[in-house]
Design an enzyme around this catalytic site. Structure first.
Site, PDB file in Angstrom:
ATOM      1  N   LYS A 110       0.888  -1.679  -0.045  1.00 55.39           N
ATOM      2  CA  LYS A 110       0.046  -0.062  -0.184  1.00 55.39           C
ATOM      3  C   LYS A 110       0.923   1.139  -0.239  1.00 55.39           C
ATOM      4  CE  LYS A 110      -4.168  -1.831   2.179  1.00 55.39           C
ATOM      5  NZ  LYS A 110      -4.870  -1.873   3.077  1.00 55.39           N
ATOM      6  N   LYS A 192      -5.937 -11.012  -9.531  1.00 59.73           N
ATOM      7  CA  LYS A 192      -7.240 -11.407  -8.683  1.00 59.73           C
ATOM      8  C   LYS A 192      -8.755 -10.319  -9.429  1.00 59.73           C
ATOM      9  CE  LYS A 192      -8.246 -12.052  -3.978  1.00 59.73           C
ATOM     10  NZ  LYS A 192      -7.606 -11.439  -2.535  1.00 59.73           N
ATOM     11  N   LYS A 195     -11.624  -4.498  -6.816  1.00 54.45           N
ATOM     12  CA  LYS A 195     -12.726  -3.775  -6.887  1.00 54.45           C
ATOM     13  C   LYS A 195     -11.632  -2.130  -7.097  1.00 54.45           C
ATOM     14  CE  LYS A 195     -13.276  -3.497  -1.654  1.00 54.45           C
ATOM     15  NZ  LYS A 195     -14.179  -3.993  -1.327  1.00 54.45           N
TER      16      LYS A 195
END
Ligand code: TRP
Length: 327
Positions: A110, A192, A195
């Protein structure tokens, strides 16, 4: 057995979340003492629009009810409504070695992605998550593989607290969903379904029929003609077959047999029909709940009360063990 899991409010549920997480929760609620939380405080580690945020949080609650979480079988609540989460997180901060947080894969990922907003919350994110879990003396945490490291940290914190102050926390275990439930992106089947990728790459649980059709039609397939599961050589078709099999409750082998010798387009058409048929009732439930805000808030309140009674009691014990002054 008490179980606990959380989901961030941001981004609409897609079929990957549904097959990989929430569907599992709806099964677990039948025979576990279940708590599910909307992690709005965790979501603040990324920028949120204050005008939208409360709506986003309430919609996530409605989405969870729409996919089948049943407030009579589980408690569903919002993290920021229970102040004990942040209180316990502070105490856990004082027990957590900095190095362990800096080594977390998700922190590294992140912060590499958000160079402009590497806030301290990103680093201490898993400490708050440990507080979420331990506050309810949770034994099992249904999560995906990407959360295993965070559950391990929660275990370490539980051990450390127990050995320093006296045993009050069980050491929680990750309850992993079955491997077959990993759904990949429709446009890049090596990744994967997520969203945060392009809208074409995923299908929302509450998406309209027309849009589902469009996305499946343009989903990446592979060279060749065979409809066969082979994740290495045919990642696109294999992913679509997985989706078909999970929604139809047919095994992969049965699904392969059904489409043997058929064209990709025929398979895709059946998949579209299946998705529309399975998702329509969820969409309908959501529409109904969207129009009943008072009722929805009332059940959210009940979940909050259940969560609070446990959170308060645990926090009392924690304060006493630590030796904080009581008057
Ligand atoms: N970190 C989790 C995720 O992003 C969400 C979460 C917050 C959670 N608190 C939790 C999951 C406690 C399990 C238990 O998916």
């Amino acid at each position: 057995m008490r179980i606990f899991s959380g989901i961030q409010p941001t981004g609409q549920l897609h079929i990957g979340n549904y097959l990989g997480a929430t569907q599992n929760w709806t099964e677990l609620q039948n025979n576990h003492d279940s708590f599910f939380m909307i992690a709005d405080l965790h979501a603040l580690t990324a920028l949120q629009d204050p005008k939208e945020f409360s709506k986003t949080t309430l919609s996530k609650f409605i989405e969870l009810l729409s996919v089948g979480l049943n407030p009579e079988k589980c408690a569903i609540f919002v993290q920021s409504h229970i102040k004990e989460h942040t209180e316990l997180a502070w105490i856990f901060n004082t027990l957590t070695p900095l190095g362990e947080l800096e080594r977390m894969t998700q922190f590294k990922d992140k912060s590499a992605k958000n160079v402009k907003n590497i806030n301290a919350g990103l680093l201490t994110y898993p400490v708050l998550q440990a507080a979420d879990i331990l506050l309810y003396k949770t034994q099992g945490v249904p999560v995906g593989k990407d959360q295993i490291q965070h559950i391990e940290l929660a275990r370490n914190i539980a051990k450390k607290f127990n050995s320093m102050y006296g045993k009050i926390f069980p050491e929680p275990e990750a309850l992993l969903v079955k491997e077959g439930a990993k759904i990949m992106s429709l446009t890049e089947p090596a990744r994967k379904m997520s969203k945060s990728d392009s809208p074409e790459s995923s299908i929302g649980v509450f998406e309209e029929a027309g849009s589902i059709q469009k996305k499946i039609r343009s989903a990446v397939t592979d060279t060749g003609k065979e409809i066969k599961y082979d994740a290495k050589k045919k990642p696109g078709i294999s992913n679509l077959l997985t989706i078909y099999s999970l929604f139809s409750d047919e095994s992969l082998a049965q699904a392969e047999k059904r489409f043997k010798g058929k064209e990709y387009s025929v398979f895709k058409k059946s998949l579209v029909d299946l998705l529309i048929k399975k998702l329509a009732p969820l969409r309908k439930k959501k529409e109904e709940l969207d129009s009943r805000e008072l009722y929805v808030k009332e059940i959210l309140h009940q979940g909050e009360e259940r969560a609070r009674s446990i959170a308060k009691a645990t926090m009392e014990e924690v304060r006493e063990k630590i030796g904080l002054l009581r008057l």
